[in-house]
Design a protein around this motif. Structure first.
Motif, PDB file in Angstrom:
ATOM      1  N   ALA A 122      52.207  -9.589-111.766  1.00  0.00           N
ATOM      2  CA  ALA A 122      52.895  -9.525-112.873  1.00  0.00           C
ATOM      3  C   ALA A 122      54.218 -10.327-112.539  1.00  0.00           C
ATOM      4  O   ALA A 122      54.856 -10.174-111.538  1.00  0.00           O
ATOM      5  N   VAL A 123      54.926 -10.389-113.923  1.00  0.00           N
ATOM      6  CA  VAL A 123      56.316 -10.844-113.743  1.00  0.00           C
ATOM      7  C   VAL A 123      56.604  -9.714-114.662  1.00  0.00           C
ATOM      8  O   VAL A 123      55.944  -9.266-115.552  1.00  0.00           O
ATOM      9  N   GLN A 130      56.343 -18.777-114.308  1.00  0.00           N
ATOM     10  CA  GLN A 130      56.374 -20.305-112.858  1.00  0.00           C
ATOM     11  C   GLN A 130      57.102 -19.544-112.354  1.00  0.00           C
ATOM     12  O   GLN A 130      56.848 -20.105-110.826  1.00  0.00           O
ATOM     13  N   THR A 131      58.505 -18.774-112.058  1.00  0.00           N
ATOM     14  CA  THR A 131      59.570 -18.654-111.525  1.00  0.00           C
ATOM     15  C   THR A 131      59.928 -17.618-111.438  1.00  0.00           C
ATOM     16  O   THR A 131      60.647 -17.246-110.705  1.00  0.00           O
ATOM     17  N   GLY A 132      59.326 -16.568-112.362  1.00  0.00           N
ATOM     18  CA  GLY A 132      60.064 -14.917-112.088  1.00  0.00           C
ATOM     19  C   GLY A 132      59.527 -14.285-110.677  1.00  0.00           C
ATOM     20  O   GLY A 132      58.861 -14.918-110.319  1.00  0.00           O
ATOM     21  N   ASP A 133      60.384 -13.622-110.302  1.00  0.00           N
ATOM     22  CA  ASP A 133      59.960 -12.489-108.717  1.00  0.00           C
ATOM     23  C   ASP A 133      58.566 -12.127-109.221  1.00  0.00           C
ATOM     24  O   ASP A 133      58.310 -10.869-110.468  1.00  0.00           O
ATOM     25  N   TYR A 175      55.962  -5.701-117.777  1.00  0.00           N
ATOM     26  CA  TYR A 175      55.195  -5.842-117.109  1.00  0.00           C
ATOM     27  C   TYR A 175      54.919  -7.435-117.817  1.00  0.00           C
ATOM     28  O   TYR A 175      53.541  -6.844-118.967  1.00  0.00           O
ATOM     29  N   THR A 176      54.509  -8.498-117.771  1.00  0.00           N
ATOM     30  CA  THR A 176      53.730  -9.373-118.458  1.00  0.00           C
ATOM     31  C   THR A 176      52.702  -9.377-116.757  1.00  0.00           C
ATOM     32  O   THR A 176      52.826 -10.001-115.856  1.00  0.00           O
ATOM     33  N   LEU A 177      51.258  -9.547-117.549  1.00  0.00           N
ATOM     34  CA  LEU A 177      50.474 -10.136-116.019  1.00  0.00           C
ATOM     35  C   LEU A 177      49.813 -11.399-116.102  1.00  0.00           C
ATOM     36  O   LEU A 177      49.678 -11.869-117.293  1.00  0.00           O
ATOM     37  N   LEU A 178      49.655 -11.616-114.864  1.00  0.00           N
ATOM     38  CA  LEU A 178      49.539 -13.494-114.528  1.00  0.00           C
ATOM     39  C   LEU A 178      48.149 -12.705-114.074  1.00  0.00           C
ATOM     40  O   LEU A 178      47.179 -12.990-113.726  1.00  0.00           O
ATOM     41  N   ALA A 188      51.721 -19.713-102.927  1.00  0.00           N
ATOM     42  CA  ALA A 188      52.846 -19.656-101.687  1.00  0.00           C
ATOM     43  C   ALA A 188      53.308 -18.779-102.266  1.00  0.00           C
ATOM     44  O   ALA A 188      53.803 -18.056-100.999  1.00  0.00           O
ATOM     45  N   ASP A 189      53.790 -18.224-102.757  1.00  0.00           N
ATOM     46  CA  ASP A 189      54.884 -17.225-103.536  1.00  0.00           C
ATOM     47  C   ASP A 189      54.463 -15.572-103.078  1.00  0.00           C
ATOM     48  O   ASP A 189      54.231 -15.318-102.937  1.00  0.00           O
ATOM     49  N   LEU A 190      53.443 -15.604-103.774  1.00  0.00           N
ATOM     50  CA  LEU A 190      52.529 -14.624-103.553  1.00  0.00           C
ATOM     51  C   LEU A 190      51.946 -13.859-102.342  1.00  0.00           C
ATOM     52  O   LEU A 190      52.361 -12.800-101.444  1.00  0.00           O
ATOM     53  N   SER A 191      51.607 -14.548-101.005  1.00  0.00           N
ATOM     54  CA  SER A 191      51.449 -15.090 -99.599  1.00  0.00           C
ATOM     55  C   SER A 191      52.398 -14.231 -98.963  1.00  0.00           C
ATOM     56  O   SER A 191      52.903 -13.571 -97.713  1.00  0.00           O
ATOM     57  N   ALA A 192      53.819 -14.614 -99.272  1.00  0.00           N
ATOM     58  CA  ALA A 192      54.855 -14.835 -98.667  1.00  0.00           C
ATOM     59  C   ALA A 192      55.095 -13.292 -99.024  1.00  0.00           C
ATOM     60  O   ALA A 192      56.189 -12.399 -98.663  1.00  0.00           O
ATOM     61  N   LEU A 193      55.311 -12.364-100.291  1.00  0.00           N
ATOM     62  CA  LEU A 193      54.735 -11.448-101.035  1.00  0.00           C
ATOM     63  C   LEU A 193      54.963  -9.994 -99.817  1.00  0.00           C
ATOM     64  O   LEU A 193      53.438 -10.070 -99.827  1.00  0.00           O
ATOM     65  N   ALA A 194      56.088  -9.232 -99.590  1.00  0.00           N
ATOM     66  CA  ALA A 194      55.291  -8.307 -99.092  1.00  0.00           C
ATOM     67  C   ALA A 194      55.964  -7.115 -99.524  1.00  0.00           C
ATOM     68  O   ALA A 194      57.685  -6.879 -99.867  1.00  0.00           O
TER      69      ALA A 194
END
Length: 514
Positions: A122-123, A130-133, A175-178, A188-194
């Motif tokens: 989510a963001v 597209q660009t939110g954290d 929150y807005t769920l993707l 790519a952003d999700l795989s980098a999220l920890a």
């Protein structure tokens, strides 16, 4: 309106302003920005002190303008200047502590047999998908819900949270769920999220709907100020070097996560000492100066001549002609610039077709600069035409008649009477136009994007202005450098100020003519 109604509206507005500032201060406090919270408190107290009493009447009118000037002019200048003394950029976005935390969280590997979380991506509500954290909305095996991001794991209140039969969160307040497609687009952003955890481990996603909590392979020794990667044999040790973690055995090997730090005058020194940058900076500055001066002079002269023509009382239909001439100024610049870009196309552009030329307007240095000046003349002369028309109509008719009686011809009247009186009104606007064109980012970016570029250095374009060069440094390329781009912006600010101050002083002399 009656006096009680006016007072009621006044106090409602004051209360709304104070409540708004309180909400902003709360958000700033949650983000840990203490200085901003204090400043917001001072603004709130200032509003009460100015508008809740009958005193300080001038401030009631000046305060909004002063506040907006501080927020939108002074603060950006101060922030940019402060940023120019740092290495802020790609790989240097966070503090050293945050860098260590992120590296450890990224090194997490799943422990066999450990339970998994049900995960939704989510963001925050209102942010762009597209660009939110990205945030992880997690459900543990016991059904408890959490929100995870690079700052850590926080409980998610169950009120308003809905789940599917597997326990995966399908909706959560704030929150807005993707969707699956949106998550795939940001893989790519999700795989980098920890998500770091309190025990030194971390939570990482597995696929699109699950996450695991594992143990890190990286450990940090605060006393030695070193990172150790236990996943290699022998373990790899990293130590600080130039605001990055470098392999002690092979300093050329560094981790991507660096940290932000103060570098003093290094960014400014680099501008004037790096041979490639210095040569490029000088050439860009010369073209920047030529572009600004030529644009102001050409648009002013054309606008003034048309205004003089239309100021002749014998000309009929002036209202229609003036309306048509204002159209280039009324149309949005991004539309006009893109139209001209198509017209300058070498293969199918209307300019080459009409003239029978085969000029590569946008592919050569001279052609690109000529195309920019022609397009800017089209965009800028209507403004000068409007300004000069107003100034000409304010010149008394008896002054011109007196010059005619004294035997002055049309050219002498224009040079000795009309031009000095015209420059009284137009002079400061010409300086403002110079400053605007000196930083005319939109035209260059839309028409040529700073190009064409030489094969030797693709960071400096033939038609670049300093502002487009700073933009490319900050937001383009493989390693954007915001700190260095901020230093270039400060230099631009100083250059424009130094060139404008003498001009404004000279305009004072014109006031004596009036």
């Amino acid at each position: 309106m009656t006096k009680p109604l006016v007072l009621a509206i006044k106090w409602i507005l004051i209360a709304a302003a104070v409540i708004g500032i309180f909400v902003i201060a709360t958000k700033l406090a949650e983000a840990g920005n203490t200085l901003a919270v204090v400043l917001a408190g001072f603004v709130g107290l200032g509003i009460l002190a100015i508008y809740a009493t009958r005193r300080a009447v001038p401030l009631k009118y000046l305060a909004p303008g002063v506040l907006l000037m501080i927020l939108f002019q002074l603060w950006p200048v101060v922030y940019t200047a402060n940023l120019s003394f740092t290495n802020y950029g790609d790989g240097h976005l966070y503090s050293k502590e945050e860098s260590v935390t992120d590296i450890i969280a990224q090194s997490v590997r799943e422990v066999p047999g450990a339970p998994r979380y049900k995960m939704s991506v989510a963001v925050e509500e209102g942010a762009s998908v597209q660009t939110g954290d990205l945030k992880m909305l997690l459900t543990d095996p016991d059904g408890a819900t959490f929100v995870g991001d690079p700052k850590g794991l926080t409980p998610l209140p169950p009120e308003g949270v809905t789940k599917n039969p597997t326990g995966k969160i399908t909706a959560a307040p704030g929150y807005t769920l993707l969707t699956a497609r949106e998550v795939n687009a940001r893989s790519a952003d999700l795989s980098a999220l920890a998500v770091p955890t309190s025990d030194g481990g971390g939570i990482k996603p597995v696929g699109l709907s699950e996450a695991f909590e594992g143990a890190p392979t990286m450990t940090y020794d605060a006393a030695a100020d070193q990172l150790t990667d236990s996943s290699t044999t022998p373990p790899t040790i990293y130590a600080p070097a130039d605001a990055r973690w470098a392999n002690v055995a092979d300093p050329a090997q560094t981790l991507p996560q660096g940290w932000k730090e103060n570098v003093g005058l290094d960014n400014y020194t680099r501008i004037f000492t790096d041979s490639t940058l210095r040569q490029g900076f000088v050439s860009i500055f010369v073209w920047n100066l030529v572009f600004a001066v030529t644009s102001v002079l050409s648009t002013f002269l054309l606008g003034m001549l048309i205004a003089l023509l239309f100021n002749d009382p014998r000309l009929r239909g002036k209202a229609i002609y003036r309306s048509l001439l204002i159209l280039p100024y009324a149309l949005p610049i991004f539309v006009t610039a893109l139209v001209w870009k198509g017209m300058f196309n070498q293969d199918y552009g209307i300019i080459n077709e009409i003239t029978g030329l085969n000029v590569d307007w946008l592919g050569t240095e001279f052609g690109a600069k000529a195309a920019i000046l022609i397009t800017n003349l089209w965009l800028g002369f209507p403004y000068m035409f409007i300004v000069c028309t107003g100034a000409l109509q304010s010149i008394p008719q008896d002054v011109r008649e007196a010059a005619t009686i004294d035997g002055a011809n049309a050219f002498r009247t224009l040079r000795s009477i009309i031009m000095p009186l015209l420059l009284v009104a137009v002079g400061p606007l010409l300086l403002a136009s110079f400053a605007f064109n000196f930083n005319n980012f939109g035209l260059i970016f839309l028409l040529t994007e700073g190009g064409p570029f030489s094969g030797e250095n693709t960071s400096i374009g033939s038609s670049d202005l300093l502002i487009t060069y700073a933009y490319r440094l900050a937001f383009s390329g493989s390693a954007p450098n915001y700190g260095f781009a901020a230093a270039v912006s400060v230099v631009i600010f100083i250059i424009v100020a130094l060139m404008s101050i003498p001009g404004f002083r000279r305009t004072k002399a014109l006031e004596e003519i009036n």
